[in-house]
Enzyme design. Sequence first.
Site, PDB file in Angstrom:
ATOM      1  N   HIS A  40       0.833  -1.197   0.000  1.00 32.76           N
ATOM      2  CA  HIS A  40       0.000   0.000   0.000  1.00 32.76           C
ATOM      3  C   HIS A  40       0.875   1.258   0.000  1.00 32.76           C
ATOM      4  O   HIS A  40       2.083   1.213   0.237  1.00 32.76           O
ATOM      5  CB  HIS A  40      -0.910   0.009   1.226  1.00 32.76           C
ATOM      6  CG  HIS A  40      -0.157  -0.099   2.525  1.00 32.76           C
ATOM      7  ND1 HIS A  40       0.512   0.960   3.096  1.00 32.76           N
ATOM      8  CD2 HIS A  40       0.050  -1.153   3.344  1.00 32.76           C
ATOM      9  CE1 HIS A  40       1.101   0.573   4.211  1.00 32.76           C
ATOM     10  NE2 HIS A  40       0.837  -0.707   4.395  1.00 32.76           N
ATOM     11  N   ASP A 302       3.913  -4.575   3.508  1.00 33.21           N
ATOM     12  CA  ASP A 302       5.361  -4.790   3.460  1.00 33.21           C
ATOM     13  C   ASP A 302       5.713  -6.220   3.865  1.00 33.21           C
ATOM     14  O   ASP A 302       6.610  -6.842   3.289  1.00 33.21           O
ATOM     15  CB  ASP A 302       6.101  -3.773   4.339  1.00 33.21           C
ATOM     16  CG  ASP A 302       5.514  -3.647   5.736  1.00 33.21           C
ATOM     17  OD1 ASP A 302       4.583  -4.395   6.084  1.00 33.21           O
ATOM     18  OD2 ASP A 302       5.997  -2.774   6.495  1.00 33.21           O
TER      19      ASP A 302
END
Length: 386
Positions: A40, A302
């Site tokens: 994101h 991540d």
Amino acid sequence: MFLLRGLLALVAGFTVVPFAFSAPPSAVDELKAVVVLFRHGDRSPLSSWPNDIYYGNSTLWPDGYGQLNNLGKERHYRLGQWFRERYDGFLPKRYNHNDIYIQSTDVDRTLMSAASNLAGLYPPLDDQVWNSAVNWQAIPIHTTPEELDVILATEFPCPKHDRLLEELYNSTQFQNWNEELASVFEELSPLTGYEDLSVHSFSGLFSTITIYRGFNWTLPEWTDTYWPLIKFWATRKFQWPTYTPDLARLRSGPFFDYLLSYFKSVKGNVSLPPRHVKGPRHQDLLLPNSNAPKFLMLSAHDTTLSDRTNALGVYPDAVPEFSSTVIWEVRNGTQGFYVNMFFKNSTGFSNLTLPGCEFNCLIDDYVKLVEPICIGVDQWKEECNN
């Protein structure tokens, strides 16, 4: 401080592979399919150190913590435009649901990042323009509750992975690391306000400091002094959930099982088998179960990127920054179908080569090399609970 200087020297000596820029897709070999897995965009902090003067100030984060901010929206919009430039011709300019499938974790910032990305990839054309003042069109983004999502999210419980990871954290290696860093923890404790620090503490510090640096906010001096150390251990932390083959398979196996099924479907031009995952509320995990779309977009975190790249042995040796993207391209050439992998972030676009194969990895070889860390959903659930 002697220990700190020694550790900083270790960090400075750690080799980082530079980025190599890649040319656009070749017109010689036919591009058959693309999979993009991205983090994101920029967000507000999830947590911070107790002495942080910014974190508790709600006026700085009007949308709340962990939410996508305007920089994150802009970054993904630009990434969508980059996808359009790179894949224009392969991916028609006009949106059609048969061409692309979008899956996101069920988190505000990943759903909003996918929507921002699609705004850059698919500006409406002709009759798709539904409002002349709004250069945007609605495109479906599929998701499933995090506690049921075994493909992208990591919230679905796997007791066996938890046990193996805890054994790793209790190993002599980790005990030695914590002992070597004891004086650093002693120095950082009054500066941060943390009472109990360990090698696991650096990733949280890294995340929040990175966000503040993006705003050019004034930070305590210690954040510069210890930054190389914080960055080094944060990078290592993202590798630990997939540190061994067993950990990698239990952490990312269902994702790779799905990815390889997608590759096989592209190669054979056959339907993907239905992949339903029944959870406690008997909800299904939505994934394509018809002819494979030519473009598969996956919006995640991540940890998702680091888990997958480390499991494959191509970890870029850095915490994946906002909007970092792993790309798989499937092509058909004179020797048959093959796979290329890439990694893209704000500083470059690099080739990723699967250990044991060439960059142009024949799809059958790719499948054989990745299969040891693959596991079907049903088998995964059974093994997790054994």
